[in-house]
Design a protein around this motif. Sequence first.
Motif, PDB file in Angstrom:
ATOM      1  N   THR A  52      43.115  21.940  60.203  1.00  0.00           N
ATOM      2  CA  THR A  52      43.986  23.078  59.894  1.00  0.00           C
ATOM      3  C   THR A  52      44.481  23.050  58.451  1.00  0.00           C
ATOM      4  O   THR A  52      44.952  24.058  57.936  1.00  0.00           O
ATOM      5  N   ASP A  99      47.150  24.643  53.604  1.00  0.00           N
ATOM      6  CA  ASP A  99      46.776  25.199  54.913  1.00  0.00           C
ATOM      7  C   ASP A  99      45.462  25.954  54.759  1.00  0.00           C
ATOM      8  O   ASP A  99      45.362  26.846  53.917  1.00  0.00           O
ATOM      9  N   GLU A 109      43.291  30.754  58.645  1.00  0.00           N
ATOM     10  CA  GLU A 109      43.080  30.830  60.096  1.00  0.00           C
ATOM     11  C   GLU A 109      41.667  31.335  60.408  1.00  0.00           C
ATOM     12  O   GLU A 109      41.028  30.879  61.356  1.00  0.00           O
ATOM     13  N   VAL A 162      39.439  28.261  60.316  1.00  0.00           N
ATOM     14  CA  VAL A 162      39.721  27.295  61.386  1.00  0.00           C
ATOM     15  C   VAL A 162      39.193  27.845  62.719  1.00  0.00           C
ATOM     16  O   VAL A 162      38.559  27.119  63.497  1.00  0.00           O
ATOM     17  N   SER A 163      39.419  29.132  62.960  1.00  0.00           N
ATOM     18  CA  SER A 163      38.977  29.672  64.251  1.00  0.00           C
ATOM     19  C   SER A 163      37.457  29.820  64.305  1.00  0.00           C
ATOM     20  O   SER A 163      36.855  29.718  65.374  1.00  0.00           O
ATOM     21  N   ARG A 205      42.394  21.151  67.182  1.00  0.00           N
ATOM     22  CA  ARG A 205      42.920  21.404  65.835  1.00  0.00           C
ATOM     23  C   ARG A 205      43.704  20.194  65.365  1.00  0.00           C
ATOM     24  O   ARG A 205      44.418  19.577  66.155  1.00  0.00           O
TER      25      ARG A 205
END
Length: 422
Positions: A219, A338, A341, A344-345, A360
Amino acid sequence: MNAEDRIARLCGAVNEDRLWKRHMDLARFGALESGGVNRQTLSRADIAARKLLIDWARQRGYAVETDAIANLYIRRRGRDNEALPVATGSHIDSQPLGGKFDGIYGVLAGCEVLESLDDAGIETDHPITVVAWTNEEGSRFAPGAMGSMVYAGLRAVDALRSVTDAEGTTLEAALDATLAAMQTDRRLATRPPFKAYIETHIEQGPVLEARGIEIGAVTGIQGTRWFEVEVNGRSAHAGTTPMSRRADAMSAAVDIIADLRRMAADPEDRLRFTIGRVNVVPNTPNTIPEQVRFTIDMRHPEQRVLEDRTRDIVARCTGTSGGCTVSVRELLTQKPCDFPESIVSRVESAAKALPVSCMRMPSGAFHDALFVASTCPTGMIFVPCRDGISHNPTEHAEPAHLAAGARVLAATLVGLAAADAK
Ligand SMILES: [Zn+2]
């Protein structure tokens, strides 16, 4: 062939034996009797490893390029060669007592994806580039992650050329030797921009193995702060000076360290707090120390926590303590990073589709991805390593886990390399 069928065929082409054999082939360069490797950056062993990678790339007809800091770029053509490549990679240098998987896995997993695309007869819209970043470890020339920092524009090569190793060799001389030996197609004058970057790496920690999970969808990378605390007292004779009349820098430092460790206690066990170096002056058995300096390495995925704990450190390490003066200065600040998203997904769904187990997790260590992340959407894929051990000749990863990571990487890269992928 629809997208799912293509990915299934590609993942079927990922060859666990070939990937494992390549790790063993590269472990010969800088091989230690203990089973590990000493392949420090721009050394003869590093150059030999680079040449073998280039040989493999040439056999497949990939483009081979480099740049002023000797990052190595291996590119497989896409349907549209003007489109930005999707990139993957890591580093091939090691610590002096390093293992066979740290870094090199990310490069070899990328090569395995390129070859699997060939073997499965799949064309991607965007080209795919595998990068071996120069000097991630920083053990021969400081600082580490030079290649990715120069790529990201965070350091200038010219400002680094005069850095020397322990033998007095300059980075400039080591770069010249490496660039001359590599025989690439082209030396790039500016950084090649990427559409996205995904780095695979062994976890270098115990979490995946302990939970029996094959893939970590990373993440982000936790933030780091380094401090140096200086405690100044008065040196005096250890035998003649009454305890009540001392300004003992070591006694004061021990009290401060005990307080700092209490402050750093984290019920969630997410804060990392290390006092790794202590210097004592005059450092003799029979003199009361007049000065103690010690370092603090503190890491956490959340910036707010790092700021709160920094305030605690500054408050405890400023002023006087036990008759001594105390001061603190910050040596390094690296904010947490970070990953988006969307990336990461993508990793998570690639794992789910295979299927392999996935969780994660943040990265506890720095990686090249931390610096590349400032230039394009970036993510990482972790695979387990035995007992969480890394930077050690006994470092080990299971062939099946390496292959699972390469399959998740393959699916993620191919998804990103589609013309309509965001
Ligand atoms: Zn590494």
